[in-house]
Design a protein around this motif. Structure first.
Motif, PDB file in Angstrom:
ATOM      1  N   LYS A  26      25.042 -46.533  30.169  1.00 16.67           N
ATOM      2  CA  LYS A  26      24.182 -46.879  29.020  1.00 16.67           C
ATOM      3  C   LYS A  26      24.887 -47.560  27.846  1.00 16.67           C
ATOM      4  N   LEU A  27      24.359 -48.258  27.122  1.00 17.56           N
ATOM      5  CA  LEU A  27      25.206 -48.816  25.975  1.00 17.56           C
ATOM      6  C   LEU A  27      25.204 -47.942  25.049  1.00 17.56           C
ATOM      7  N   PRO A  28      26.352 -48.358  24.052  1.00 21.13           N
ATOM      8  CA  PRO A  28      26.766 -46.991  23.006  1.00 21.13           C
ATOM      9  C   PRO A  28      25.933 -47.425  21.867  1.00 21.13           C
ATOM     10  N   ALA A  76      11.513 -45.680  30.014  1.00 14.91           N
ATOM     11  CA  ALA A  76      12.733 -45.018  30.707  1.00 14.91           C
ATOM     12  C   ALA A  76      12.932 -43.493  30.550  1.00 14.91           C
ATOM     13  N   ASP A  77      13.283 -42.997  31.785  1.00 13.21           N
ATOM     14  CA  ASP A  77      13.237 -41.512  31.773  1.00 13.21           C
ATOM     15  C   ASP A  77      14.643 -41.047  31.426  1.00 13.21           C
ATOM     16  N   VAL A 136      10.901 -43.897  24.633  1.00 14.42           N
ATOM     17  CA  VAL A 136      12.249 -44.474  25.114  1.00 14.42           C
ATOM     18  C   VAL A 136      11.828 -45.651  26.306  1.00 14.42           C
ATOM     19  N   LEU A 137      12.228 -46.763  25.936  1.00 15.50           N
ATOM     20  CA  LEU A 137      11.837 -47.922  26.576  1.00 15.50           C
ATOM     21  C   LEU A 137      13.179 -48.754  27.077  1.00 15.50           C
ATOM     22  N   VAL A 138      12.965 -49.715  28.158  1.00 16.06           N
ATOM     23  CA  VAL A 138      14.002 -50.458  28.338  1.00 16.06           C
ATOM     24  C   VAL A 138      13.447 -52.130  28.247  1.00 16.06           C
ATOM     25  N   GLU A 186      18.132 -49.985  26.866  1.00 15.72           N
ATOM     26  CA  GLU A 186      17.234 -48.881  25.964  1.00 15.72           C
ATOM     27  C   GLU A 186      16.959 -49.451  24.533  1.00 15.72           C
ATOM     28  N   PHE A 187      15.796 -49.099  24.086  1.00 17.07           N
ATOM     29  CA  PHE A 187      15.266 -49.141  22.699  1.00 17.07           C
ATOM     30  C   PHE A 187      14.191 -48.148  22.595  1.00 17.07           C
ATOM     31  N   CYS A 188      14.114 -47.479  21.296  1.00 14.50           N
ATOM     32  CA  CYS A 188      13.077 -46.511  21.086  1.00 14.50           C
ATOM     33  C   CYS A 188      12.103 -46.886  20.271  1.00 14.50           C
TER      34      CYS A 188
END
Length: 129
Positions: A67-69, A96-97, A108-110, A116-118
């Protein structure tokens, strides 16, 4: 005097693919390449230095490790959250789960490279250029 964020630089395998995706998501346009490895996108008619930050996609051969920070949050501007979710999925986002319980008001999506982004619920005004 303070600083402000003028651009976000995102390492990726395919700058053109991510630029196309994020242009669709944000209504941005391609601003140009810096060399062969960095593609910048930003608000139409404004570009770098405007009120919204530009995004620069830099080609990288380093594999993504977990996961990116940092992630981006986006809000719909001209439709409700459900309609915007459908638009983003049609543009190439994937759900994304990350262990959501179903109580969250965001999705939450990718993006096409798995970043990831929301998608938040609140509808906001479109940014002025």
């Amino acid at each position: 005097m303070a600083c402000r964020i003028t651009e976000l630089v995102i390492d990726c395998a395919d700058p053109q693919r991510l630029a196309d995706f994020w242009c669709e998501v944000l209504g941005y346009v391609e601003l140009g390449w810096e060399g062969e490895d960095h593609l910048e996108i930003g608000p139409p008619g404004t570009g770098f230095g405007g009120p919204q930050p530009t995004l620069v996609f830099g080609r990288s051969t380093e594999p993504k490790r977990g996961k990116l920070p940092l992630h981006l949050d986006v809000n719909p501007t001209d439709r409700d959250q459900d309609a915007e979710l459908e638009r983003l999925l049609a543009a190439g986002a994937r759900k994304a789960d990350i262990g959501q319980t179903g109580a969250a008001t965001w999705h939450v999506l990718v993006d096409p490279e798995g970043n990831e982004f929301c998608l938040l619920r609140s509808r906001v005004e479109a940014a002025e250029n």
